[in-house]
Scaffold this active site. Structure first.
Site, PDB file in Angstrom:
ATOM      1  N   LYS A  22     -34.937  89.885 -28.900  1.00  0.00           N
ATOM      2  CA  LYS A  22     -36.327  90.339 -29.049  1.00  0.00           C
ATOM      3  C   LYS A  22     -36.578  90.859 -30.463  1.00  0.00           C
ATOM      4  CE  LYS A  22     -37.947  92.337 -25.472  1.00  0.00           C
ATOM      5  NZ  LYS A  22     -38.192  93.328 -24.391  1.00  0.00           N
ATOM      6  N   SER A 774      -1.404  63.381 -14.879  1.00  0.00           N
ATOM      7  CA  SER A 774      -2.709  63.788 -14.375  1.00  0.00           C
ATOM      8  C   SER A 774      -2.560  65.209 -13.850  1.00  0.00           C
ATOM      9  CB  SER A 774      -3.185  62.856 -13.258  1.00  0.00           C
ATOM     10  OG  SER A 774      -4.465  63.255 -12.813  1.00  0.00           O
TER      11      SER A 774
END
Length: 888
Positions: A22, A774
């Protein structure tokens, strides 16, 4: 020397880490010359000092006083002056937007003396007392910790006494009496008086905003959005401008594009004669922003011009808060606006098409989580389906659940596994836990810029706001329609956040248009075009291949339509279930080698047919087939059920007795760490040979039929290279035998799953006997953490998440510090020992966006996931290749 305070003119957009989002944007708008009320920002660094030590930095008081003096000179008024007082707001502003999660105090500077001066200088006595009432109420709750309900009850009693529909019907005398009553509530509750010194008000409000960083709702929101706890918040102190000053005043929120759909145009809400908090809180239903063009054409045209400036500067959807004070427009805040998944894709695509951003920036604006949400089903409504109510479509999607009227009930029911819809007149930040727990949020007040809408969009929750026809009674725990239909707590409703409708009962669902488009390859609407454009760019830049976890030809074909580049995990155990289970039982129960061979021989053609179908569906692409992995007891009847059946039978079936003996023999206290995977292949003669033969014969059949099969054989649960070598030798022998018999050369790479810590730690040795690794991250996570996923997630995981031990479940997103380190080590040592080693991952982490970024950095070649996660994985793999951080 450390600087803790920056005037708006000193900062810029790039200083968001220090000034908060902000504050940085206020500074940027000031630099752009937009009409921003003057002010200054106290930095996040000051907040961190306060949170660590419990006190402000020594220099902060001096810096705030100097900045306040500059603000007073710019405004031409003095804080707390009894004749013409300067009033300021004190607002939080963290690095990342956290709407409503921290504190705000408005109208600082009013006192018993200055309220009289404000009334005189403004000529509006009611306005002055309304502002003072708001300050005492907000200060009492936010700074002094008074229960907000005490103020609300006093306000409600005053409205009832006066017969007022809302606060606007209360006059100056009413508001003066309320202010006195509020001060009495503070004194009675806290034992102290409301402070009359404006500087004391300012510093205490500043500390309260700092402290709100550790508030419960802020903590819950950060955990939900994965925002770090140590960032702290900046605090913005800004001269007040007043939308509640007069009939030609007002406040609103505007978007440069529709945050729900992404459509071009200006969208938002405007609330005449009100302060900004009224719009966000949704306590009154605002009018569409276009109505401002009629009410105040000059301010509307100025606003449109400022919106164009901001979107062009930020090159993105901007969310803008503004106030009009007696016909003069002020811009109070801007940020890159939160948006739905649909809007994210459309806006990125449109900005790319307009030449505002490039392909890389467009890809950075969307992510895999958003794409996954777009593939959720939608309601299949018919013209005859009359809605229970209509509201504002604030956040799209389809949700069904039982109605609940408070946050605690939503949390309670969700913990019991029930889907709910949180129904409120309007939500407040305290409703955040319930919004997280519920499937959807429905409010009778508020619009697209209300708290409910903004937070729901940020979380991807379905939301309908401003269903004005509904009377929500949280005390009686019911809602009522004008037609007299009563919906009580626990009744089921359907909320359509795309159309803004609410329906009684559970509506049927239909596939999403995006999913249909991805499967068919046809783009028939702007959203499908936007998704296709993003995926095409991701595919062009990504390094990681994306494969599928698929066990049937149907799943394989579906995965291919979604863009899979092969199958990374085909689980053969799924082929042994159903009608074939009796053959597996026969293999397990075999009393000698002949009986076992007969059972395996019966399974062989069935396995071969399965593999042939999958290889055909994935023709030309790799198919990694995992040999039988789970423990054998999973294929046998339940041990307890068998024992009870035998014990309660006068004449037990001999087969049951035989089965129970086998189950007892195979029973293990922890079967997931016992006889399974490669151990099963070594312990059951002929099992590996049968499966490899079925694969090899399927490959040979496909080659003879003109296909291009690319089967890979994966051996699970290897912990030592000796296991892999033994099974590899057996597999290669079978491949050679099939070649000799068929005359068709069958070449299948042979690799292993890395799912045990020992395998990862000895990857260099194992790689010498493997063509590929894997990573089975589901089991690797279990064995690294020493826990059972099924048990842990149902028992202590909720407590661990609550206590912050886990930011997110390690089964949902990869634990990079522990499991990730094992993977990195295995990749480095595996490739060092075998430069041709292929590397992939086949656990469900392969479809998780955060984890995909890690796998890219770790150097894997592919990820594999369930078919419906493939599009999101493709998108995130492209983002990872560009080095884009994960979106919040």
């Amino acid at each position: 020397m450390t600087q803790y305070v920056y005037g708006f003119a000193e900062g810029r957009r790039e200083m968001a880490d220090l000034l908060g989002g902000k504050g940085a944007n206020l500074a940027e708008m000031t630099r752009l010359g937009l009409p921003v009320p003057p002010g200054f920002t106290v930095t996040t660094k000051a907040c961190r000092v306060f949170l660590e030590t419990g006190t402000e930095p020594d220099e902060l008081g001096f810096e705030v006083a100097r900045a306040l003096a500059a603000l007073e000179r710019a405004a031409g008024r003095t804080l707390g002056d009894s004749a013409d007082p300067l009033l300021v707001s004190v607002r939080s502003g963290s690095r990342y937007s956290m709407p409503g999660m921290m504190e705000t105090v408005l109208d600082i500077g009013l006192s018993d003396a200055s309220v009289q001066g404000l009334a005189k200088i403004s000529g509006q006595e009611r306005f002055a007392w309304d502002s003072y009432r708001r300050l005492v109420q907000m200060f009492g709750h936010t700074v002094l910790g008074v229960d907000a309900g005490l103020f609300e009850r006093a306000l409600e009693e005053r409205r009832t006494l006066r017969g007022a529909a809302d606060d606007r019907d209360l006059d100056a005398q009413d508001l003066a009496l309320l202010t006195a009553e509020f001060k009495e509530i503070i004194h009675r509750t806290t034992g102290e008086e409301f402070p009359q010194d404006p500087v004391e008000q300012l510093h205490r409000a500043l500390r309260a905003v700092f402290s709100s960083w550790h508030g419960e709702r802020a903590h819950v929101y950060r955990r939900r959005e994965h925002i770090a706890d140590d960032l702290g918040t900046a605090v913005n102190i800004q001269a007040m401008v007043f939308g509640n000053l007069s009939p030609d005043s007002g406040t609103g929120v505007a978007f440069t594009r529709d945050p729900a759909t992404g459509a071009r145009g200006i969208y938002g809400d405007y609330l005449p004669y009100a302060q900004g908090e009224d719009v966000v809180a949704g306590v009154r239903n605002a009018v569409p922003l276009q109505e401002l063009e009629r009410l105040d054409p000059h301010s509307y045209l100025a606003l449109v011009e400022h919106l164009r400036t901001l979107e062009a500067h930020y090159q993105d959807l901007c969310d803008v808060e503004f106030t009009i004070e007696r016909g003069r427009l002020w811009i109070l805040q801007t940020r890159v606006g939160k948006r739905t998944a649909e809007a994210a894709f459309r806006i990125a695509s449109d900005l790319l098409e307009e030449g505002v951003i490039g392909r890389r920036a467009a890809l950075s604006r969307v992510d895999g989580d958003q794409l996954a949400r777009l593939m959720f089903p939608r309601f299949a409504t018919r013209p005859s389906d009359v809605p229970l109510a209509r509201g504002i479509a604030a956040s799209p999607g389809a949700a069904v659940g039982a109605v609940v009227f408070d946050s605690a009930e939503a949390v309670r029911r969700a913990a019991a596994g029930e889907r709910t819809v949180l129904v409120r007149r309007e939500t407040t930040p305290d409703d955040l836990p319930g919004m997280i727990a519920a499937e959807a949020v429905l409010t009778s007040r508020g619009g697209k810029t209300s708290h409910a809408a903004v937070v729901a969009r940020g979380m991807g929750k379905v939301c309908v706001c401003g269903a004005e026809s509904l009377t929500v009674d949280p005390t009686a725990r019911r809602l009522t329609t004008p037609e007299g239909v009563v919906v009580r707590e626990g009744d089921v409703i359907s909320v359509d956040g795309t159309s803004g409708t609410v329906h009684l009962g559970a509506l049927p669902l239909t596939d999403s248009a995006v999913r249909q488009s991805l499967e068919s390859g046809e783009q028939s609407d702007p959203l499908s075009v936007a998704v296709d454009r993003a995926l095409s760019h991701a595919d062009a830049v990504r390094r990681l291949e994306v494969r599928a976890n698929a066990d049937t030809p149907e799943d394989a074909a579906c995965a291919r339509r979604f863009g899979a580049q092969g199958i990374g995990l085909c689980r053969t155990e799924h082929m042994f279930l159903g009608e074939r289970k009796h053959l597996v039982e026969a293999m397990i129960l075999a009393v000698d080698g002949t009986a076992r061979e007969q059972a395996l021989a019966a399974l062989l053609p069935l396995q071969r047919a399965d593999f042939t179908g999958i290889l055909a569906a994935m023709d030309g692409l790799p198919v990694t087939i995992r040999l039988l992995d789970p423990p054998l007891h999973e294929f046998l009847p339940d041990r307890t059920g068998l024992a009870v059946r035998i014990a309660t039978s006068a004449d037990p079936d001999p087969r049951d007795v035989h089965l129970l003996a086998a189950v007892e023999r195979l029973h293990e206290r922890n079967p997931m760490l016992g006889l399974r995977g490669v151990r099963l292949g070594l312990a059951v003669p002929g099992l590996v040979a049968m499966q490899v033969r079925a694969i090899a014969e399927a490959v040979a059949d496909r080659i003879r039929d003109g296909g291009d099969p690319r089967a890979e054989i994966m051996i699970p649960l290897v912990g030592t290279v000796e296991e892999l070598r033994l099974v590899r030798t057996e597999a290669e022998s079978v491949l050679s035998e099939v070649f000799a018999r068929t005359g068709t050369e069958v070449t299948c790479p042979i690799g292993t799953m890395i799912e045990l810590p020992r395998a990862a730690l000895t990857a260099g040795r194992i790689a010498r006997a493997a063509d590929f690794f894997s990573f089975g991250t589901n089991d690797l996570t279990q064995t690294t953490w020493g826990l059972s996923r099924d048990d842990a997630e149902a028992s202590f995981f909720p407590a661990y998440l609550d206590k912050g031990i886990f930011a997110i479940s390690p089964f949902e997103s990869l634990d990079e510090e522990g499991v990730g380190r094992l993977i990195t080590l295995a990749v480095e040592e595996g490739r060092a020992a075998n430069s041709r080693l292929a590397l992939g991952v086949c656990g469900e982490h392969g479809g998780d966006p955060d984890s995909i970024h890690f796998f890219h950095r770790a150097g894997l070649d592919y990820v594999s996931c369930s078919p419906f996660r493939i599009p999101a994985a493709r998108l995130e793999a492209g983002r990872a290749a560009l080095g884009e951080p994960r979106s919040r």
